[in-house]
Design an enzyme around this catalytic site. Structure first.
Site, PDB file in Angstrom:
ATOM      1  N   ASP A 143      19.648  15.996  63.035  1.00  0.00           N
ATOM      2  CA  ASP A 143      19.643  15.050  63.979  1.00  0.00           C
ATOM      3  C   ASP A 143      20.583  13.877  65.040  1.00  0.00           C
ATOM      4  O   ASP A 143      21.160  13.630  65.994  1.00  0.00           O
ATOM      5  CB  ASP A 143      18.069  14.265  64.385  1.00  0.00           C
ATOM      6  CG  ASP A 143      16.773  14.808  63.743  1.00  0.00           C
ATOM      7  OD1 ASP A 143      17.351  16.900  64.539  1.00  0.00           O
ATOM      8  OD2 ASP A 143      16.208  15.039  62.881  1.00  0.00           O
ATOM      9  N   MET A 189      15.418  21.057  67.475  1.00  0.00           N
ATOM     10  CA  MET A 189      14.609  19.848  66.816  1.00  0.00           C
ATOM     11  C   MET A 189      15.000  18.488  67.060  1.00  0.00           C
ATOM     12  O   MET A 189      16.321  19.046  68.252  1.00  0.00           O
ATOM     13  CB  MET A 189      14.876  20.040  65.169  1.00  0.00           C
ATOM     14  CG  MET A 189      14.502  21.269  64.487  1.00  0.00           C
ATOM     15  SD  MET A 189      15.518  21.080  62.673  1.00  0.00           S
ATOM     16  CE  MET A 189      13.703  22.244  61.899  1.00  0.00           C
TER      17      MET A 189
END
EC number: 2.7.1.90
Length: 420
Positions: A143, A189
């Protein structure tokens, strides 16, 4: 006698987390006078609580070296967050009991934001419970949302995968747009930070290139504005290619794809935003679509890993040991960018207290004015992170990855620990 070390992997794994393990274990083996054995926790911190330790000294130098090109977590990972010391003292007492039994004086935890919170809490054990322990966090997250470090190991390879995938899939859609599919939606994501979605924008190097739209968690989803952008793209380009982050929210702050359940860290579980967006286009504009969810593919694709990412992951595993041997406690090695062109970086460090539970989101100057693309500044930041190829060895047309023996360390405690 030198103290032993505990190393564990935590959270969602990446294409290069094992490269950090490789750097850490190889460096520790170079200092037998200061570090005894490196024990790995089977399934992260859970391995410490349950005294389920792996003896990495049973692995050959060749197999440890092969970790550098092997994806996922070689020792097993977990999503398990330690509570506060006073709230759950029994957990910490159990950790100390296991560490004492196995003469562990170094603690290395390889993970993201929640994992660095665990690293920080464990670093406080020595002071509060009278057991000397040097604790160093090792950053990892696809991330890219850890603070202080310029970027996070794991992100560069996901970014490369996403940029390549949206480019290739968009060529496919463009070839069919005249008579068939006009819409392609790829979900990536990114719950609260749009770094991975932004990486898709690297594929659009000139006017008209896909992706034509990027949906970021940092930008409130506006249905009417979005549909107008899709319509304009189809009319101009003949098709529309979209990258959407799983964490996109509406004006009420709700995830477009919230499933109504929670994971082990208490985060909302998301049920898939790509079909939501694709169906919205079908219902309002009537276009035929295809959608895909990158899911585990994006974070496990070691065959297309970024060389920059692999080198940084290894370097930070190595640096974690070096910081520990310098007596640095409650710290995390970081990546410090010193130049964009040519791209140069070095290793720095940050205090875990400044890293734990802090989430770095995309700055708004990285997002285009209309909210659907990336800026030149963002491209300048992202581009070096996907550079270079670091292919694993191939045999019979397939990448060859190592599977370790993961020999168990004999248990020394008569008591067992049951996870709640």
């Amino acid at each position: 006698m030198p103290k032993n070390a505990f190393y564990a992997q935590s959270g969602g794994v990446t294409a290069v987390i094992n490269a950090s393990a490789c750097g850490l274990i190889e460096t520790a083996r170079q200092h037998p006078d200061k570090i005894g054995k490196v024990y790995a926790g089977r399934n992260g911190i859970i391995g410490a609580l349950t005294e389920d330790l792996i003896d990495t000294s049973q692995e050959s130098d060749a197999d440890i070296a092969a970790l550098r090109h092997t994806p996922s977590g070689a020792f097993g990972s977990c999503r398990f967050k330690l509570k506060g010391l006073e709230e759950s003292r029994a957990e910490y007492e159990r950790l100390i009991e296991v560490f004492k039994a196995h003469d562990i004086g170094y603690f290395f935890y390889n993970g993201g934001g929640d994992s660095q919170d665990t690293s920080h809490k464990v670093s406080q054990i020595g002071e509060k419970m009278g057991y000397p322990m040097i604790c160093v966090g090792v950053p990892k997250t696809v991330d890219n949302d850890l603070p202080i470090t310029d970027n996070c190991p794991g992100f560069g390879s996901v970014a490369k995968y996403v940029a390549v995938s949206i480019r290739e899939a968009s060529f496919d859609v463009a070839s069919m747009a005249k008579t068939s599919t006009k819409i392609f939606v790829m979900e990536v994501m990114g719950r609260h930070a749009g770094w991975i979605a932004a990486a898709g924008g690297l594929a659009a190097e000139k006017e008209g290139d896909a992706p034509h739209i990027i949906l970021f968690p940092e930008i409130v989803f506006d249905k009417d504005k979005f549909l107008a952008k899709v319509d304009a793209s189809v009319k101009k380009n003949g098709y529309c290619s979209i990258v959407v982050s799983e964490g996109v929210k509406n004006k009420n702050g709700q995830f477009l794809a919230e499933a109504g359940t929670r994971d082990a860290f208490g985060h909302a579980q998301l049920g898939g935003v790509a079909p939501v967006v694709a169906n919205m286009i079908k219902e309002e504009l009537g276009h035929k679509y295809h959608w895909a969810v990158a899911d585990y593919l994006q974070r496990s694709a070691r065959h297309i890993a970024s060389k920059t990412d692999v080198e940084q992951a290894y370097a930070l595993g190595k640096a974690a040991v070096e910081l520990a041997l310098e007596g640095k406690n409650a710290v995390m090695p970081t990546i410090v960018r010193t130049s964009n062109n040519p791209y140069k970086w070095e290793v720095g460090s940050a205090n875990l207290a400044d890293v734990a539970n802090v989430e770095k989101k995309m700055p708004f100057y990285f997002i285009s004015e209309d909210g659907f693309g990336i800026t030149a500044k963002c491209r300048e930041y992202l581009q070096p992170l996907i550079l270079g190829e670091d292919y694993p060895p191939y045999q019979n047309g397939l990448p060859q990855y190592v599977v370790l023996k993961n020999s168990a360390v004999p248990k020394k405690l008569s008591t067992t620990y049951n996870l709640k």
